[in-house]
Design a protein around this motif. Structure first.
Motif, PDB file in Angstrom:
ATOM      1  N   THR A  63      14.883   7.395   2.892  1.00  0.00           N
ATOM      2  CA  THR A  63      15.414   7.914   1.632  1.00  0.00           C
ATOM      3  C   THR A  63      14.698   7.017   0.425  1.00  0.00           C
ATOM      4  N   VAL A  64      14.221   7.634  -0.427  1.00  0.00           N
ATOM      5  CA  VAL A  64      13.701   7.153  -1.586  1.00  0.00           C
ATOM      6  C   VAL A  64      14.511   6.282  -2.528  1.00  0.00           C
ATOM      7  N   MET A  65      15.537   7.103  -2.783  1.00  0.00           N
ATOM      8  CA  MET A  65      16.595   6.616  -3.956  1.00  0.00           C
ATOM      9  C   MET A  65      17.688   5.899  -3.059  1.00  0.00           C
ATOM     10  N   SER A  66      17.183   4.682  -2.545  1.00  0.00           N
ATOM     11  CA  SER A  66      18.171   3.674  -1.923  1.00  0.00           C
ATOM     12  C   SER A  66      17.930   2.244  -2.090  1.00  0.00           C
ATOM     13  N   SER A  67      18.666   1.311  -2.034  1.00  0.00           N
ATOM     14  CA  SER A  67      18.528  -0.029  -2.181  1.00  0.00           C
ATOM     15  C   SER A  67      17.881  -0.443  -0.939  1.00  0.00           C
ATOM     16  N   GLU A  68      17.691   0.265   0.054  1.00  0.00           N
ATOM     17  CA  GLU A  68      16.910   0.096   1.487  1.00  0.00           C
ATOM     18  C   GLU A  68      15.594   0.269   1.310  1.00  0.00           C
ATOM     19  N   ASN A  69      15.091   1.202   0.356  1.00  0.00           N
ATOM     20  CA  ASN A  69      13.732   1.361   0.201  1.00  0.00           C
ATOM     21  C   ASN A  69      12.827   0.204  -0.141  1.00  0.00           C
ATOM     22  N   SER A  70      11.642   0.046   0.624  1.00  0.00           N
ATOM     23  CA  SER A  70      10.874  -0.901   0.609  1.00  0.00           C
ATOM     24  C   SER A  70      11.437  -2.290   1.091  1.00  0.00           C
ATOM     25  N   GLN A  71      12.203  -1.963   2.200  1.00  0.00           N
ATOM     26  CA  GLN A  71      13.054  -3.311   2.914  1.00  0.00           C
ATOM     27  C   GLN A  71      12.706  -3.087   4.160  1.00  0.00           C
ATOM     28  N   HIS A  72      12.376  -2.128   4.738  1.00  0.00           N
ATOM     29  CA  HIS A  72      12.105  -2.190   6.153  1.00  0.00           C
ATOM     30  C   HIS A  72      10.731  -1.897   6.407  1.00  0.00           C
ATOM     31  N   ILE A  73      10.338  -1.510   8.041  1.00  0.00           N
ATOM     32  CA  ILE A  73       8.914  -1.617   8.470  1.00  0.00           C
ATOM     33  C   ILE A  73       8.180  -0.599   7.809  1.00  0.00           C
ATOM     34  N   ALA A  74       8.423   0.501   7.554  1.00  0.00           N
ATOM     35  CA  ALA A  74       7.914   1.612   7.133  1.00  0.00           C
ATOM     36  C   ALA A  74       8.622   2.649   6.212  1.00  0.00           C
ATOM     37  N   ASP A  75       7.963   3.323   5.136  1.00  0.00           N
ATOM     38  CA  ASP A  75       8.730   4.209   4.388  1.00  0.00           C
ATOM     39  C   ASP A  75       7.758   5.180   3.862  1.00  0.00           C
ATOM     40  N   TRP A  76       7.896   5.858   2.872  1.00  0.00           N
ATOM     41  CA  TRP A  76       6.866   6.758   2.332  1.00  0.00           C
ATOM     42  C   TRP A  76       5.823   6.216   1.622  1.00  0.00           C
ATOM     43  N   TYR A  77       6.348   4.917   1.003  1.00  0.00           N
ATOM     44  CA  TYR A  77       4.960   4.276   0.406  1.00  0.00           C
ATOM     45  C   TYR A  77       4.000   3.668   1.525  1.00  0.00           C
ATOM     46  N   THR A  78       4.255   3.531   2.616  1.00  0.00           N
ATOM     47  CA  THR A  78       3.287   3.355   3.512  1.00  0.00           C
ATOM     48  C   THR A  78       2.115   3.954   3.567  1.00  0.00           C
ATOM     49  N   PHE A  79       2.180   5.218   3.401  1.00  0.00           N
ATOM     50  CA  PHE A  79       0.973   6.145   3.160  1.00  0.00           C
ATOM     51  C   PHE A  79       0.121   5.360   2.093  1.00  0.00           C
ATOM     52  N   SER A  80       0.573   5.031   1.122  1.00  0.00           N
ATOM     53  CA  SER A  80      -0.160   4.438  -0.241  1.00  0.00           C
ATOM     54  C   SER A  80      -1.038   3.232   0.362  1.00  0.00           C
ATOM     55  N   HIS A  81      -0.314   2.643   1.419  1.00  0.00           N
ATOM     56  CA  HIS A  81      -1.074   1.098   1.632  1.00  0.00           C
ATOM     57  C   HIS A  81      -2.090   1.504   2.672  1.00  0.00           C
ATOM     58  N   ILE A  82      -1.949   2.750   3.265  1.00  0.00           N
ATOM     59  CA  ILE A  82      -3.191   3.169   4.286  1.00  0.00           C
ATOM     60  C   ILE A  82      -4.191   3.542   3.380  1.00  0.00           C
ATOM     61  N   ILE A  83      -3.909   4.316   2.310  1.00  0.00           N
ATOM     62  CA  ILE A  83      -5.086   4.593   1.492  1.00  0.00           C
ATOM     63  C   ILE A  83      -5.776   3.479   0.910  1.00  0.00           C
ATOM     64  N   HIS A  84      -4.997   2.458   0.422  1.00  0.00           N
ATOM     65  CA  HIS A  84      -5.439   1.157   0.178  1.00  0.00           C
ATOM     66  C   HIS A  84      -6.551   0.657   1.178  1.00  0.00           C
ATOM     67  N   GLY A  85      -6.516   0.835   2.305  1.00  0.00           N
ATOM     68  CA  GLY A  85      -7.381   0.305   3.339  1.00  0.00           C
ATOM     69  C   GLY A  85      -8.665   1.337   3.214  1.00  0.00           C
ATOM     70  N   PHE A  86      -8.411   2.671   2.961  1.00  0.00           N
ATOM     71  CA  PHE A  86      -9.582   3.425   2.863  1.00  0.00           C
ATOM     72  C   PHE A  86     -10.444   2.915   1.611  1.00  0.00           C
ATOM     73  N   LEU A  87      -9.672   2.745   0.433  1.00  0.00           N
ATOM     74  CA  LEU A  87     -10.308   2.353  -0.770  1.00  0.00           C
ATOM     75  C   LEU A  87     -11.027   1.188  -0.744  1.00  0.00           C
ATOM     76  N   PHE A  88     -10.449   0.175   0.052  1.00  0.00           N
ATOM     77  CA  PHE A  88     -11.046  -1.293   0.205  1.00  0.00           C
ATOM     78  C   PHE A  88     -12.365  -1.082   1.102  1.00  0.00           C
ATOM     79  N   TYR A  89     -12.208  -0.369   2.092  1.00  0.00           N
ATOM     80  CA  TYR A  89     -13.493  -0.119   2.969  1.00  0.00           C
ATOM     81  C   TYR A  89     -14.680   0.397   2.001  1.00  0.00           C
ATOM     82  N   GLY A  90     -14.374   1.562   1.221  1.00  0.00           N
ATOM     83  CA  GLY A  90     -15.270   2.200   0.298  1.00  0.00           C
ATOM     84  C   GLY A  90     -15.806   1.172  -0.505  1.00  0.00           C
ATOM     85  N   LEU A  91     -14.947   0.195  -1.198  1.00  0.00           N
ATOM     86  CA  LEU A  91     -15.372  -0.392  -2.183  1.00  0.00           C
ATOM     87  C   LEU A  91     -16.303  -1.462  -1.585  1.00  0.00           C
ATOM     88  N   PHE A  92     -15.978  -2.082  -0.513  1.00  0.00           N
ATOM     89  CA  PHE A  92     -17.037  -3.110  -0.051  1.00  0.00           C
ATOM     90  C   PHE A  92     -18.289  -2.509   0.486  1.00  0.00           C
TER      91      PHE A  92
END
Length: 211
Positions: A63-92
């Motif tokens: 649930t995005v519209m919740s005070s518990e969003n970004s408080q637990h192990i994984a949520d919908w924004y975890t996918f953004s951080h996976i993409i961060h990894g793609f981008l960092f690999y490409g950058l280096f």
């Protein structure tokens, strides 16, 4: 090619010419843990909550519209951080390709963890938290828990390693698929997050709010 060798440049002789400073997989793993623990320690020092104030730990918070969003192990924004990894690999990879610097995959991963940790720390400053609350629809956002930040760093590292071993087209297709799917499902993703952080647009905010 061993994980600690330089990012592939297609030139075996260039790889063979570089030996000093190569890190073993065990050293890389230990340094990665220490860097992540250091980021967690800084976040705790900043006053961030170790876990969700609700007192529970969930593997997934959907649930995005919740005070518990970004408080637990994984949520919908975890996918953004996976993409961060793609981008960092490409950058280096690009830095090594353009400059010829002998950046190993292991060193690149450690530098990516430093960058991701720096973002997690910056993201949880009062200035950025307040910006998110005023410029986006994240009215219930009061910063990440330390657990969530550490999980985000791990998600980035997993994305980095995926990009290291997967064909380029699969990595690119995966990033696009995650952006489109998450954007369609919750009206937010990495691209929109960056836009609303740097150049907030009222029409995007209204659309994200369901208008």
């Amino acid at each position: 090619m061993a994980f600690a060798e330089p990012l592939s440049s297609g030139a075996p002789s260039a790889r063979a010419n570089w030996a000093p400073g190569r890190l073993s997989p065990v050293t890389i793993a230990v340094l990665a843990v220490l860097l992540t623990a250091g980021a967690a320690a800084i976040l705790l020092w900043m006053g961030r909550e170790p876990i969700c104030k609700c007192g529970t730990i969930k593997l997934w918070q959907g649930t995005v519209m919740s005070s518990e969003n970004s408080q637990h192990i994984a949520d919908w924004y975890t996918f953004s951080h996976i993409i961060h990894g793609f981008l960092f690999y490409g950058l280096f990879w690009l830095i090594r390709r353009v400059t010829g610097l002998p950046i190993s995959v292991g060193l690149a991963l450690l530098l990516a963890i430093v960058l991701e940790s720096a973002w997690e720390i910056t993201e949880n400053t009062d200035a950025v938290i307040n910006h998110y609350r005023t410029a986006t629809i994240s009215l219930d956002y009061y910063g990440d828990s330390v657990l969530n930040s550490v999980s985000d760093i791990l998600a980035m590292a997993l994305g980095f390693l995926f990009a290291r071993f997967a064909p380029v087209w699969i990595t690119v297709a995966g990033a696009l698929a995650m952006e489109l799917f998450v954007g369609w499902l919750i009206r937010d993703n990495l691209t929109l997050n960056v836009i609303m952080l740097l150049w907030p647009m009222d029409w995007i905010k209204a659309w994200q709010g369901g208008a």
